[in-house]
Design a protein around this motif. Structure first.
Motif, PDB file in Angstrom:
ATOM      1  N   ARG A  14      69.232  73.876  34.781  1.00  0.00           N
ATOM      2  CA  ARG A  14      68.336  73.543  33.667  1.00  0.00           C
ATOM      3  C   ARG A  14      67.193  72.653  34.158  1.00  0.00           C
ATOM      4  O   ARG A  14      66.042  72.833  33.764  1.00  0.00           O
ATOM      5  CB  ARG A  14      69.153  72.849  32.587  1.00  0.00           C
ATOM      6  CG  ARG A  14      68.473  72.735  31.260  1.00  0.00           C
ATOM      7  CD  ARG A  14      69.462  72.198  30.250  1.00  0.00           C
ATOM      8  NE  ARG A  14      68.903  72.149  28.930  1.00  0.00           N
ATOM      9  CZ  ARG A  14      69.528  71.626  27.896  1.00  0.00           C
ATOM     10  NH1 ARG A  14      70.749  71.126  28.046  1.00  0.00           N
ATOM     11  NH2 ARG A  14      68.965  71.592  26.722  1.00  0.00           N
ATOM     12  N   GLU A  15      67.516  71.700  34.995  1.00  0.00           N
ATOM     13  CA  GLU A  15      66.488  70.823  35.560  1.00  0.00           C
ATOM     14  C   GLU A  15      65.526  71.607  36.444  1.00  0.00           C
ATOM     15  O   GLU A  15      64.323  71.346  36.452  1.00  0.00           O
ATOM     16  CB  GLU A  15      67.143  69.685  36.356  1.00  0.00           C
ATOM     17  CG  GLU A  15      66.159  68.669  36.887  1.00  0.00           C
ATOM     18  CD  GLU A  15      65.365  67.946  35.800  1.00  0.00           C
ATOM     19  OE1 GLU A  15      64.200  67.610  36.063  1.00  0.00           O
ATOM     20  OE2 GLU A  15      65.903  67.737  34.692  1.00  0.00           O
ATOM     21  N   HIS A  18      62.946  73.258  34.192  1.00  0.00           N
ATOM     22  CA  HIS A  18      61.944  72.298  33.725  1.00  0.00           C
ATOM     23  C   HIS A  18      61.007  71.856  34.845  1.00  0.00           C
ATOM     24  O   HIS A  18      59.786  71.791  34.646  1.00  0.00           O
ATOM     25  CB  HIS A  18      62.627  71.083  33.089  1.00  0.00           C
ATOM     26  CG  HIS A  18      63.164  71.353  31.730  1.00  0.00           C
ATOM     27  ND1 HIS A  18      62.425  71.171  30.585  1.00  0.00           N
ATOM     28  CD2 HIS A  18      64.372  71.819  31.323  1.00  0.00           C
ATOM     29  CE1 HIS A  18      63.147  71.491  29.531  1.00  0.00           C
ATOM     30  NE2 HIS A  18      64.336  71.892  29.945  1.00  0.00           N
ATOM     31  N   THR A  19      61.561  71.573  35.997  1.00  0.00           N
ATOM     32  CA  THR A  19      60.751  71.118  37.125  1.00  0.00           C
ATOM     33  C   THR A  19      59.809  72.215  37.596  1.00  0.00           C
ATOM     34  O   THR A  19      58.631  71.957  37.866  1.00  0.00           O
ATOM     35  CB  THR A  19      61.663  70.657  38.281  1.00  0.00           C
ATOM     36  OG1 THR A  19      62.516  69.614  37.803  1.00  0.00           O
ATOM     37  CG2 THR A  19      60.856  70.156  39.456  1.00  0.00           C
ATOM     38  N   TYR A  21      58.654  74.771  35.866  1.00  0.00           N
ATOM     39  CA  TYR A  21      57.611  74.982  34.861  1.00  0.00           C
ATOM     40  C   TYR A  21      56.579  73.856  34.928  1.00  0.00           C
ATOM     41  O   TYR A  21      55.373  74.107  34.874  1.00  0.00           O
ATOM     42  CB  TYR A  21      58.200  75.086  33.458  1.00  0.00           C
ATOM     43  CG  TYR A  21      57.149  75.469  32.447  1.00  0.00           C
ATOM     44  CD1 TYR A  21      56.795  76.803  32.270  1.00  0.00           C
ATOM     45  CD2 TYR A  21      56.476  74.510  31.706  1.00  0.00           C
ATOM     46  CE1 TYR A  21      55.803  77.167  31.374  1.00  0.00           C
ATOM     47  CE2 TYR A  21      55.483  74.860  30.805  1.00  0.00           C
ATOM     48  CZ  TYR A  21      55.150  76.194  30.647  1.00  0.00           C
ATOM     49  OH  TYR A  21      54.161  76.551  29.764  1.00  0.00           O
ATOM     50  N   ASP A  45      65.612  75.100  24.793  1.00  0.00           N
ATOM     51  CA  ASP A  45      64.506  74.672  25.650  1.00  0.00           C
ATOM     52  C   ASP A  45      64.322  75.638  26.821  1.00  0.00           C
ATOM     53  O   ASP A  45      63.191  75.941  27.214  1.00  0.00           O
ATOM     54  CB  ASP A  45      64.711  73.243  26.159  1.00  0.00           C
ATOM     55  CG  ASP A  45      66.000  73.070  26.953  1.00  0.00           C
ATOM     56  OD1 ASP A  45      67.026  73.684  26.607  1.00  0.00           O
ATOM     57  OD2 ASP A  45      65.986  72.289  27.930  1.00  0.00           O
ATOM     58  N   LEU A  49      61.003  77.880  27.598  1.00  0.00           N
ATOM     59  CA  LEU A  49      60.305  77.860  28.891  1.00  0.00           C
ATOM     60  C   LEU A  49      60.313  79.235  29.551  1.00  0.00           C
ATOM     61  O   LEU A  49      59.355  79.601  30.233  1.00  0.00           O
ATOM     62  CB  LEU A  49      60.908  76.800  29.814  1.00  0.00           C
ATOM     63  CG  LEU A  49      60.648  75.355  29.384  1.00  0.00           C
ATOM     64  CD1 LEU A  49      61.322  74.387  30.342  1.00  0.00           C
ATOM     65  CD2 LEU A  49      59.164  75.065  29.274  1.00  0.00           C
TER      66      LEU A  49
END
Length: 126
Positions: A14-15, A18-19, A21, A45, A49
Protein backbone atom coordinates in the motif's frame (compact mmCIF):
# COMPACT_ATOMS: atom_id res chain seq x y z
CA UNK A 1 10.19 -8.71 -10.61
CA UNK A 2 6.47 -9.01 -10.07
CA UNK A 3 6.94 -12.48 -8.62
CA UNK A 4 9.13 -11.01 -5.91
CA UNK A 5 6.20 -8.83 -4.77
CA UNK A 6 3.99 -11.83 -4.03
CA UNK A 7 5.00 -12.22 -0.38
CA UNK A 8 5.02 -8.44 0.21
CA UNK A 9 2.77 -7.52 3.15
CA UNK A 10 -0.30 -5.35 2.46
CA UNK A 11 0.94 -2.28 4.41
CA UNK A 12 4.21 -2.18 2.48
CA UNK A 13 2.52 -2.70 -0.87
CA UNK A 14 0.00 0.00 0.00
CA UNK A 15 2.85 2.37 0.82
CA UNK A 16 4.50 1.53 -2.50
CA UNK A 17 1.29 2.55 -4.29
CA UNK A 18 1.21 5.89 -2.50
CA UNK A 19 4.92 6.55 -2.87
CA UNK A 20 4.97 5.66 -6.56
CA UNK A 21 1.96 7.85 -7.28
CA UNK A 22 3.50 10.71 -5.29
CA UNK A 23 6.70 10.34 -7.32
CA UNK A 24 4.60 10.44 -10.51
CA UNK A 25 5.65 6.92 -11.41
CA UNK A 26 2.18 6.01 -12.62
CA UNK A 27 3.24 2.73 -14.20
CA UNK A 28 4.50 1.35 -10.90
CA UNK A 29 1.67 2.91 -8.91
CA UNK A 30 -0.85 1.19 -11.18
CA UNK A 31 1.04 -2.10 -11.07
CA UNK A 32 1.36 -2.15 -7.27
CA UNK A 33 -2.27 -1.09 -6.94
CA UNK A 34 -3.45 -3.89 -9.23
CA UNK A 35 -1.51 -6.47 -7.22
CA UNK A 36 -2.98 -5.19 -3.98
CA UNK A 37 -6.52 -4.93 -5.39
CA UNK A 38 -6.37 -8.60 -6.37
CA UNK A 39 -5.29 -9.50 -2.85
CA UNK A 40 -7.59 -7.14 -0.99
CA UNK A 41 -10.03 -4.95 -2.95
CA UNK A 42 -11.26 -3.21 0.21
CA UNK A 43 -8.73 -0.36 0.15
CA UNK A 44 -10.57 2.60 -1.37
CA UNK A 45 -7.45 4.76 -1.43
CA UNK A 46 -5.67 2.13 -3.52
CA UNK A 47 -8.61 1.83 -5.93
CA UNK A 48 -8.63 5.61 -6.27
CA UNK A 49 -4.88 5.80 -6.97
CA UNK A 50 -5.20 2.91 -9.42
CA UNK A 51 -7.90 4.84 -11.27
CA UNK A 52 -5.90 8.07 -11.25
CA UNK A 53 -2.74 6.26 -12.40
CA UNK A 54 -4.52 4.45 -15.22
CA UNK A 55 -6.07 7.77 -16.29
CA UNK A 56 -2.62 9.40 -16.39
CA UNK A 57 -1.40 6.51 -18.53
CA UNK A 58 -4.35 6.88 -20.92
CA UNK A 59 -5.89 3.53 -19.99
CA UNK A 60 -9.42 4.84 -19.57
CA UNK A 61 -11.15 1.44 -19.52
CA UNK A 62 -9.21 0.29 -16.45
CA UNK A 63 -9.49 3.72 -14.86
CA UNK A 64 -13.26 3.71 -15.39
CA UNK A 65 -13.56 0.23 -13.94
CA UNK A 66 -11.88 1.34 -10.71
CA UNK A 67 -13.80 4.62 -10.68
CA UNK A 68 -17.16 2.91 -11.08
CA UNK A 69 -16.29 0.44 -8.32
CA UNK A 70 -15.53 3.36 -6.01
CA UNK A 71 -18.74 5.10 -6.99
CA UNK A 72 -20.72 1.95 -6.19
CA UNK A 73 -19.14 1.86 -2.73
CA UNK A 74 -19.32 5.58 -1.91
CA UNK A 75 -21.74 7.27 -4.31
CA UNK A 76 -21.50 10.77 -2.87
CA UNK A 77 -17.76 10.98 -2.29
CA UNK A 78 -16.66 14.18 -4.03
CA UNK A 79 -13.10 13.28 -5.14
CA UNK A 80 -14.20 9.89 -6.46
CA UNK A 81 -17.12 11.46 -8.33
CA UNK A 82 -14.97 14.23 -9.82
CA UNK A 83 -12.52 11.66 -11.13
CA UNK A 84 -15.31 9.50 -12.52
CA UNK A 85 -16.97 12.38 -14.37
CA UNK A 86 -13.62 13.43 -15.81
CA UNK A 87 -12.96 9.88 -16.95
CA UNK A 88 -16.31 9.61 -18.68
CA UNK A 89 -15.71 12.94 -20.41
CA UNK A 90 -12.31 11.77 -21.65
CA UNK A 91 -13.70 8.40 -22.74
CA UNK A 92 -16.55 10.06 -24.62
CA UNK A 93 -19.31 8.67 -22.38
CA UNK A 94 -21.10 11.99 -22.36
CA UNK A 95 -24.49 10.69 -21.26
CA UNK A 96 -22.99 9.00 -18.18
CA UNK A 97 -20.91 12.10 -17.45
CA UNK A 98 -24.04 14.25 -17.59
CA UNK A 99 -25.93 11.99 -15.16
CA UNK A 100 -23.04 12.03 -12.69
CA UNK A 101 -22.63 15.79 -13.08
CA UNK A 102 -26.30 16.19 -12.22
CA UNK A 103 -25.77 14.24 -9.00
CA UNK A 104 -22.71 16.31 -8.16
CA UNK A 105 -24.50 19.58 -8.85
CA UNK A 106 -27.35 18.53 -6.57
CA UNK A 107 -24.87 17.77 -3.76
CA UNK A 108 -22.30 20.51 -4.33
CA UNK A 109 -23.91 23.31 -6.38
CA UNK A 110 -21.24 25.91 -5.55
CA UNK A 111 -18.18 23.65 -5.82
CA UNK A 112 -15.83 25.21 -8.38
CA UNK A 113 -14.48 21.86 -9.59
CA UNK A 114 -18.03 20.69 -10.36
CA UNK A 115 -18.74 23.90 -12.26
CA UNK A 116 -15.47 23.51 -14.19
CA UNK A 117 -16.43 19.97 -15.23
CA UNK A 118 -19.85 21.22 -16.32
CA UNK A 119 -18.21 23.85 -18.53
CA UNK A 120 -15.94 21.18 -20.01
CA UNK A 121 -18.96 18.97 -20.63
CA UNK A 122 -20.76 21.82 -22.38
CA UNK A 123 -17.74 22.36 -24.64
CA UNK A 124 -17.74 18.67 -25.55
CA UNK A 125 -21.42 18.55 -26.52
CA UNK A 126 -21.46 21.78 -28.54
Amino acid sequence: WIGRLEPTPHPLLRELVHTSYGARDYVRAALYAEILIVRNPAFEDVLHLASLSRKRLGNYDAALDHGERLHARRPGHLPYMLNLVDLHLHAGSLQRADVLLGLLEAQQPTEERVQKLRRYYQERVE
